[in-house]
Write a protein that holds these residues in place. Structure first.
Motif, short mmCIF file in Angstrom:
data_model
loop_
_atom_site.label_atom_id
_atom_site.label_comp_id
_atom_site.label_asym_id
_atom_site.label_seq_id
_atom_site.Cartn_x
_atom_site.Cartn_y
_atom_site.Cartn_z
N LEU A 145 0.81 -1.21 0.00
CA LEU A 145 0.00 0.00 0.00
C LEU A 145 0.85 1.27 0.00
O LEU A 145 0.44 2.29 -0.53
CB LEU A 145 -0.92 -0.01 1.23
CG LEU A 145 -1.89 1.15 1.40
CD1 LEU A 145 -2.89 1.19 0.25
CD2 LEU A 145 -2.62 1.03 2.72
N LEU A 146 2.04 1.19 0.57
CA LEU A 146 2.90 2.36 0.72
C LEU A 146 4.21 2.16 -0.02
O LEU A 146 4.77 1.08 -0.01
CB LEU A 146 3.19 2.63 2.19
CG LEU A 146 1.97 2.80 3.10
CD1 LEU A 146 2.42 2.85 4.54
CD2 LEU A 146 1.20 4.05 2.74
N GLU A 147 4.71 3.24 -0.62
CA GLU A 147 6.01 3.19 -1.31
C GLU A 147 6.77 4.46 -0.98
O GLU A 147 6.23 5.56 -1.05
CB GLU A 147 5.80 3.09 -2.82
CG GLU A 147 7.08 3.10 -3.60
CD GLU A 147 6.86 3.04 -5.10
OE1 GLU A 147 7.85 2.94 -5.82
OE2 GLU A 147 5.69 3.09 -5.55
N TYR A 148 8.04 4.29 -0.62
CA TYR A 148 8.91 5.44 -0.36
C TYR A 148 9.61 5.83 -1.64
O TYR A 148 10.24 5.00 -2.30
CB TYR A 148 9.95 5.12 0.72
CG TYR A 148 10.98 6.22 0.87
CD1 TYR A 148 10.62 7.46 1.40
CD2 TYR A 148 12.27 6.03 0.44
CE1 TYR A 148 11.56 8.47 1.50
CE2 TYR A 148 13.22 7.03 0.55
CZ TYR A 148 12.85 8.26 1.08
OH TYR A 148 13.77 9.26 1.18
N ILE A 149 9.49 7.09 -2.02
CA ILE A 149 10.17 7.63 -3.19
C ILE A 149 11.08 8.75 -2.68
O ILE A 149 10.59 9.74 -2.13
CB ILE A 149 9.18 8.17 -4.23
CG1 ILE A 149 8.25 7.04 -4.69
CG2 ILE A 149 9.92 8.81 -5.41
CD1 ILE A 149 7.12 7.48 -5.56
N PRO A 150 12.40 8.59 -2.83
CA PRO A 150 13.32 9.61 -2.32
C PRO A 150 13.04 10.97 -2.95
O PRO A 150 12.71 11.05 -4.14
CB PRO A 150 14.70 9.10 -2.73
CG PRO A 150 14.52 7.65 -2.98
CD PRO A 150 13.10 7.47 -3.45
N ASP A 151 13.13 12.01 -2.14
CA ASP A 151 12.99 13.37 -2.65
C ASP A 151 14.16 13.68 -3.57
O ASP A 151 15.26 13.18 -3.37
CB ASP A 151 12.95 14.38 -1.50
CG ASP A 151 11.74 14.17 -0.60
OD1 ASP A 151 10.70 13.73 -1.10
OD2 ASP A 151 11.85 14.47 0.61
N GLU A 152 13.91 14.49 -4.56
CA GLU A 152 15.00 14.89 -5.45
C GLU A 152 15.97 15.80 -4.68
O GLU A 152 15.55 16.64 -3.89
CB GLU A 152 14.44 15.65 -6.65
CG GLU A 152 13.63 14.77 -7.57
CD GLU A 152 13.14 15.51 -8.80
OE1 GLU A 152 13.76 16.53 -9.18
OE2 GLU A 152 12.14 15.09 -9.37
N ALA A 153 17.23 15.59 -4.90
CA ALA A 153 18.25 16.41 -4.26
C ALA A 153 18.18 17.83 -4.83
O ALA A 153 18.05 17.99 -6.05
CB ALA A 153 19.63 15.82 -4.47
N PRO A 154 18.26 18.84 -3.98
CA PRO A 154 18.22 20.20 -4.49
C PRO A 154 19.48 20.50 -5.31
O PRO A 154 20.55 19.93 -5.06
CB PRO A 154 18.18 21.07 -3.23
CG PRO A 154 18.67 20.19 -2.15
CD PRO A 154 18.37 18.78 -2.54
N ASP A 155 19.31 21.33 -6.31
CA ASP A 155 20.48 21.73 -7.12
C ASP A 155 21.49 22.44 -6.25
O ASP A 155 21.14 23.21 -5.38
CB ASP A 155 20.05 22.66 -8.27
CG ASP A 155 19.24 21.93 -9.32
OD1 ASP A 155 19.37 20.69 -9.41
OD2 ASP A 155 18.48 22.58 -10.05
N SER A 156 22.76 22.19 -6.50
CA SER A 156 23.81 22.81 -5.69
C SER A 156 24.55 23.87 -6.49
O SER A 156 25.76 23.87 -6.58
CB SER A 156 24.79 21.75 -5.18
OG SER A 156 25.33 21.05 -6.29
#
Length: 73
Positions: free
Chosen positions: A61-72
């Motif tokens: 039912l649940l899936e973890y999707i990593p947040d996109e890394a902010p541009d540096s």
């Protein structure tokens, strides 16, 4: 972010939101928020009822999707 895959599971089981509401006793508005992924929290009791009704595991039912890394820049 956490993706709630209730719409996928209901489709797989050919079940409507209304049918899930009737079988679990979860309020229609709550099921709708889970279905449309607009909920801010998930009650463990609701998770238990959904898993019991759809014969699935919480990970289905649940899936973890990593947040996109902010541009540096």
């Amino acid at each position: 972010m956490i993706k709630i895959k209730l719409s996928d599971l209901l489709g797989k089981h050919k079940m409507t939101q209304r049918a899930l509401t009737m079988k679990t006793g979860i309020r229609p508005g709550t099921v709708s928020k889970l279905y449309h992924e607009t909920t801010q929290r998930l009650e463990v009791d609701h998770l238990n009822e959904i898993c019991k009704t759809l014969d699935c595991q919480p990970g289905d039912l649940l899936e973890y999707i990593p947040d996109e890394a902010p541009d540096s820049h």
